[in-house]
Design an enzyme around this catalytic site. Structure first.
Site, short mmCIF file in Angstrom:
data_model
loop_
_atom_site.label_atom_id
_atom_site.label_comp_id
_atom_site.label_asym_id
_atom_site.label_seq_id
_atom_site.Cartn_x
_atom_site.Cartn_y
_atom_site.Cartn_z
N LYS A 36 11.80 2.38 9.77
CA LYS A 36 11.83 2.43 8.31
C LYS A 36 10.47 2.00 7.75
O LYS A 36 9.62 1.49 8.47
CB LYS A 36 12.94 1.51 7.79
CG LYS A 36 12.72 0.03 8.09
CD LYS A 36 13.87 -0.82 7.59
CE LYS A 36 13.64 -2.30 7.91
NZ LYS A 36 14.74 -3.15 7.44
N ARG A 134 25.05 -9.18 2.51
CA ARG A 134 24.15 -8.14 2.03
C ARG A 134 24.85 -6.80 2.22
O ARG A 134 26.00 -6.66 1.83
CB ARG A 134 22.82 -8.23 2.80
CG ARG A 134 21.60 -7.77 2.02
CD ARG A 134 20.30 -8.10 2.73
NE ARG A 134 20.14 -7.43 4.01
CZ ARG A 134 19.02 -7.47 4.75
NH1 ARG A 134 17.98 -8.16 4.33
NH2 ARG A 134 18.94 -6.83 5.90
N TYR A 264 -16.88 -10.81 -8.08
CA TYR A 264 -16.42 -11.21 -9.40
C TYR A 264 -16.27 -12.73 -9.53
O TYR A 264 -15.72 -13.38 -8.65
CB TYR A 264 -15.05 -10.59 -9.70
CG TYR A 264 -15.05 -9.09 -9.82
CD1 TYR A 264 -15.81 -8.45 -10.78
CD2 TYR A 264 -14.24 -8.33 -8.99
CE1 TYR A 264 -15.79 -7.06 -10.91
CE2 TYR A 264 -14.20 -6.95 -9.11
CZ TYR A 264 -14.98 -6.33 -10.07
OH TYR A 264 -14.95 -4.96 -10.19
N MET A 313 -10.44 -3.95 -5.53
CA MET A 313 -9.44 -2.94 -5.26
C MET A 313 -9.83 -2.08 -4.06
O MET A 313 -8.96 -1.62 -3.31
CB MET A 313 -9.25 -2.04 -6.48
CG MET A 313 -8.13 -1.04 -6.35
SD MET A 313 -7.95 0.02 -7.82
CE MET A 313 -7.42 -1.20 -9.03
#
EC number: 5.1.1.1
Length: 381
Positions: A36, A134, A264, A313
């Site tokens: 998965k 669950r 930054y 990013m």
């Protein structure tokens, strides 16, 4: 190995095969490998093919869309999926020979109706809740659910191939309590005339810690990818080999004086004159921004070098210091991989982020190219 991509997750096929073989030898039963979430970030098709080559009896996904994607990718082996929305297209699942994990009576009836429309029986396994609270059928649902499945099996609409549950990993006492409830469910199922071929409770952790919970099948995820499910045991201690090596490359080198601010906010200031290497990976690629100033490092030219300044990013910066004269553009940078090869283990990131290794590998972003490799950097066969 060159692919043209600046961001590569190299996936060792021999490592996955080795890990699955290791589980088979440990348990002596059937092994279901969970692929998965795009094979825990490794690439679902890549992981499935390697797992099956390593001896897995079947592969599994969470939802039907993932299972159908495996079929579209050419995976013909048995595929199980168990988390379904109310509008899941079980007719498509039956047509594609996807095995369905059934958690309640409504799902069972929907699956039987789909099988009737498709003109062929549906293969299924019961997903039971034995204490995780669950997904799965609750104990009070078992008797009517099993009785109805027996009717539908006699009618030729379903074939109940297995029964399974999921441990909470909340300690040995709770595991044994769940196992006792699971045993009750298996006996109740058998009393209806159904004999499940696959009985599985243990996932990765219990596969290595609790032989008494192996039954005749185990269902593993993270260990198939060579990662430890335990905080106090490494992959190597379990006889596993990490399959993913996350790589990038140097795209710029810059000499800076003492006192130079980096990235930054200048949250890192160079204490001495040094050389900074720019690496084109960032938080869009699954590199947590909160690693800023946390002490994370990468491997460059076989040496450990620190990540400095804020992670962007698309890029981050490494202080390559005394390596500068030995480096050039395009030189490889390993963000994490097999520690037996000297690379940072993914658990460093997980520890710094106060999370688990699962979350880190699953979070590797879609811009990162998954590249299957027949190379095996660590030990094993």
């Amino acid at each position: 190995m060159r692919t043209g991509s600046m961001r590569v997750a190299e996936i060792s096929l021999p490592a996955i095969r080795h890990n699955v073989t290791r589980v088979r030898e440990l348990t002596g039963g059937a092994v279901i490998v969970v692929v998965k979430a795009d094979g825990y970030g490794h690439g679902a098709r890549i992981a499935a093919e390697a797992a099956l080559a390593g001896g897995a009896a079947m592969v599994a996904t969470a939802d039907l869309e993932e299972a159908l994607a495996l079929r579209d990718a050419g995976i013909e082996a048995p595929v199980l999926c168990w988390l379904h929305g109310v509008h899941a297209d079980f007719e498509q699942a039956v047509a594609a020979d996807i095995e369905i994990g059934v958690s309640h009576l409504q799902q069972l009836e929907a699956l039987a109706a789909a099988a009737d429309r498709a003109g062929r029986p549906a293969s299924m396994q019961f997903k039971l809740d034995t204490g995780l609270s669950r997904n799965g059928a609750a104990p009070e649902e078992w008797a009517p659910l099993f009785a109805r499945a027996a009717e539908l099996e006699r009618a030729g609409l379903v074939r109940v191939r297995g029964v399974f549950s999921h441990l909470a990993n909340a300690g040995e006492e709770n595991d044994r309590a769940q196992a006792a409830r699971f045993d009750e469910a298996v006996e109740l199922l058998r009393s209806t005339g159904i004999e499940p071929e696959m009985i599985h409770l243990a996932a990765s952790a219990a596969t290595f810690s609790s032989p008494h919970l192996h039954y005749n099948t185990v269902r593993v995820g993270v260990v198939a990818y060579g990662l430890s499910p335990f905080a106090d045991k490494t992959s190597a201690q379990l006889g596993l080999i990490p399959a993913m090596t996350l790589r990038s490359e140097i795209v710029a080198l810059r000499g800076v004086p003492a006192g130079a601010g980096v990235s930054y906010g200048f949250n890192h200031v160079c204490e001495t004159a040094t050389t900074l290497a720019l690496v084109p990976m960032g938080y869009a690629d699954g590199m947590p921004r909160a690693l800023n100033g946390a002490g994370a490092w990468v491997t460059v030219a076989g040496e450990h070098r620190p990540i400095v300044g804020r992670i962007g990013m698309d890029q981050f910066i490494v202080d390559v210091g005394p390596l500068a004269g030995r480096l050039g553009l395009g030189d490889p940078v390993v963000l994490f991989g097999d520690p037996e090869c000297g690379h940072p283990p993914v658990e460093i990131w997980a520890g710094l982020m106060r999370t688990i290794n699962y979350e880190i590998v699953v979070g590797v972003g879609p811009r990162v190219l998954r590249v299957p490799s027949e190379e095996l950097e660590g030990g094993g066969a």
